[in-house]
Design a protein around this motif. Structure first.
Motif, PDB file in Angstrom:
ATOM      1  N   HIS A 358      13.436  34.994  13.093  1.00 45.94           N
ATOM      2  CA  HIS A 358      13.603  35.038  14.559  1.00 45.94           C
ATOM      3  C   HIS A 358      14.725  36.005  14.900  1.00 45.94           C
ATOM      4  CE1 HIS A 358      13.858  33.804  18.731  1.00 45.94           C
ATOM      5  NE2 HIS A 358      15.160  33.592  18.572  1.00 45.94           N
ATOM      6  N   MET A 359      14.471  36.852  15.918  1.00 50.83           N
ATOM      7  CA  MET A 359      15.463  37.821  16.381  1.00 50.83           C
ATOM      8  C   MET A 359      15.593  37.710  17.895  1.00 50.83           C
ATOM      9  SD  MET A 359      14.510  41.167  14.036  1.00 50.83           S
ATOM     10  CE  MET A 359      16.055  41.980  14.422  1.00 50.83           C
ATOM     11  N   GLN A 360      16.797  37.961  18.385  1.00 53.24           N
ATOM     12  CA  GLN A 360      17.053  37.864  19.813  1.00 53.24           C
ATOM     13  C   GLN A 360      16.697  39.169  20.518  1.00 53.24           C
ATOM     14  OE1 GLN A 360      20.859  35.981  20.892  1.00 53.24           O
ATOM     15  NE2 GLN A 360      21.291  35.814  18.695  1.00 53.24           N
ATOM     16  N   GLY A 361      16.183  39.036  21.728  1.00 49.19           N
ATOM     17  CA  GLY A 361      15.894  40.206  22.534  1.00 49.19           C
ATOM     18  C   GLY A 361      17.096  40.599  23.385  1.00 49.19           C
ATOM     19  N   VAL A 362      17.010  41.769  24.002  1.00 49.43           N
ATOM     20  CA  VAL A 362      18.085  42.221  24.892  1.00 49.43           C
ATOM     21  C   VAL A 362      17.805  41.724  26.311  1.00 49.43           C
ATOM     22  CG1 VAL A 362      18.534  44.229  23.464  1.00 49.43           C
ATOM     23  CG2 VAL A 362      16.929  44.419  25.357  1.00 49.43           C
ATOM     24  N   ASP A 363      18.786  41.872  27.183  1.00 53.81           N
ATOM     25  CA  ASP A 363      18.707  41.368  28.560  1.00 53.81           C
ATOM     26  C   ASP A 363      17.525  42.004  29.309  1.00 53.81           C
ATOM     27  OD1 ASP A 363      19.220  40.807  31.331  1.00 53.81           O
ATOM     28  OD2 ASP A 363      21.292  40.364  30.771  1.00 53.81           O
ATOM     29  N   PRO A 364      16.710  41.212  30.022  1.00 59.39           N
ATOM     30  CA  PRO A 364      15.600  41.783  30.801  1.00 59.39           C
ATOM     31  C   PRO A 364      16.040  42.793  31.850  1.00 59.39           C
ATOM     32  CG  PRO A 364      15.343  39.403  30.590  1.00 59.39           C
ATOM     33  CD  PRO A 364      16.706  39.737  30.074  1.00 59.39           C
TER      34      PRO A 364
END
Length: 507
Positions: A358-364
């Protein structure tokens, strides 16, 4: 203290050919773009016949041979216990001393015309040098391997043994990767070299445009004069077919170039280093110390995603990072990797490089920042383009309605895809960053190798409470855009803790 001149060695006469070729290639590479860009190439091609061009080429060849002979006569090298020293230069004498413990990589090269004599060229690279720091041609194999061994041995051991024995073989260790000819060919197709070929053809078109346009005009007249009727083809069919044929030929040329360069590629893992051996006309053997490995990345282009093909890059420190075929000169390229096997190969090279699930995405708000700016830039460019074509301002607005809709839709889709590709994760002291657009670029590195970090933000990001984290390794920066300030500060503190607890790795 008088220096012992007998310790200095001269090059063999076998070195004249590779030295001349290297000087000639460098002169062409440095002068040809300026010649073509200035339009002088068109003047020469138009004002000289075949006889004049032949005489000019013969004179250039003669001057090149004389220069290579003079350069060869003044070249000397010396192997000391603590450093390699080189004297060179024709008009200006230059002496270079490179300590063995500063050597980043020793690459062995053997051109096909040196194989019968079993002679090799040696290229010594340092982290602070601009590419090839020292290059010595046509050495006996024992001497070349002795240089490589000295570069990988501590100065204390060398001081005790002034003439260490050379390694018995050119390559040792466990074979990790040996792609077949098909995979190597697909690497050229999928690695983006075709766009460099297009750029080169574009540069050649300028000085030769007159002759090319004349030939194309004759062919078009023949086509309109009856060839189209005989073949039963129209321009609607011929134009796309011609463009597809040109693109196919460029992809074929890129694949052939990759086959020549990475012929019989083998990657070996020794206890302390990676070692790659490849090449058809010139066999190259390059090594990368695992302790000097800054980052490990996996590159997958848009074409590569369709073919299930990618390649890996092991990054080293470099002061002057040139690019060849989209590939960094300081990075070890591992071609022809199948997508399912890429993660296992990364894990075999670095056992700690276990990609997280699992990896985190950047701010929308990344999309809210970039989408209107790109759309505005493209729309302004479209407006001025249509004005230049002679349309009235109101006519421009009416005529541009369909392109505007297309630009808005495509830009929104592109920014959405770019945002979706940005991912990051931290696990067991390693940082994993994924990015891309139509392709994909995955990279992993140990956080204790970070030499400098910076948290920065623009006015839009400050209002949104997000920042951009920039992490500098010895070979360049990595960045994670649009992450919440609290997460960025926390991650920066963990990076600083790893650096302080494990010690910075400068080279």
């Amino acid at each position: 203290m008088i220096e012992n001149e007998t310790a200095w060695r001269r090059l063999s006469w076998f070195a004249l050919l590779p030295v001349g070729l290297r000087i000639g290639v460098r002169m062409i590479r440095e002068s040809l773009p300026a010649l073509l860009g200035a339009g002088a190439g068109a003047v020469l091609l138009a004002g000289f016949g075949l006889r004049e061009l032949g005489l000019l080429a013969l004179a250039a060849l003669l001057l090149l041979v004389l220069y290579a002979m003079a350069w060869h006569r003044r070249f000397r090298y010396r192997l000391d216990s603590d450093a390699i020293r080189v004297r060179s230069g024709l008009f200006q004498r230059r002496e270079l001393r490179v300590p063995w413990d500063r050597v980043r990589n020793v690459e062995l090269r053997q051109a096909f015309y040196l194989r019968p004599m079993d002679r090799l060229g040696v290229v010594v690279e340092t982290a602070g040098g601009q590419g090839e720091e020292v290059s010595i041609e046509a050495l006996p194999r024992a001497v070349a391997e002795d240089i490589r061994r000295r570069a990988s041995t501590s100065p204390t051991v060398l001081a005790q043994d002034e003439e260490p024995a050379a390694e018995p073989g050119p390559v040792r260790g466990q074979c990790l990767h040996a792609p077949g000819p098909g995979r190597v060919f697909l690497h050229g197709v999928a690695s983006g070299q075709v766009w460099l070929l297009l750029a080169a053809l574009g540069g050649l078109y300028g000085p030769m445009s007159g002759r090319i346009n004349e030939r194309v005009g004759d062919w078009l007249n023949r086509f309109d004069g009856g060839l189209a009727g005989e073949l039963g083809l129209s321009w609607g069919v011929m134009l796309p077919a011609g463009l597809a044929l040109i693109l196919a030929l460029l992809f074929l040329a890129a694949g052939v170039a990759s086959t020549v360069r990475y012929h019989a590629y083998q990657l070996f893992l020794a206890p302390d280093r990676l070692r790659a051996r490849h090449g058809l006309f010139e066999t190259r053997e390059r090594s990368l110390r695992l302790e000097k490995l800054q980052a490990l990345s996996r590159v997958e282009s848009a074409v590569g995603r369709l073919l299930g093909q990618c390649y890996l890059k092991g990054h080293q420190a470099s002061a002057g990072d040139t690019v060849e075929g989209g590939e960094s000169s300081s990075a070890m390229v591992i071609p022809g990797v199948a997508r399912p096997a890429s993660r296992d190969l990364m894990l075999a090279i670095d056992p700690c490089c276990r990609w997280p699930s699992h990896m985190q995405g950047v701010d929308p708000r990344f999309k809210a920042f970039w989408r209107p700016r790109i759309q505005l830039l493209l729309l302004v460019g479209l407006f001025f383009l249509m004005l230049r074509l002679g349309s009235e301002p109101w006519g421009v607005i009416v005529a541009a309605s369909v392109p505007v809709v297309i630009i808005v839709l495509l830009t929104g889709l592109a920014v959405q895809l770019r945002h979706h590709r940005w991912r990051w994760a931290e696990d067991q002291g390693y940082l994993f960053i994924s990015s891309g657009f139509l392709g994909r670029h995955d990279e992993a590195f140990a956080m204790h190798r970070v030499q400098h970090l910076r948290v920065k933000s623009n006015p839009f990001q400050r209002r949104a409470g997000s920042v951009e984290l920039e992490l500098w390794l010895a070979d360049g920066p990595r960045r994670i855009p649009f992450i919440p300030r609290e997460e960025a500060v926390s991650l920066a503190n963990r990076v600083l803790y790893e650096v302080e607890s494990r010690g910075p790795q400068f080279l």
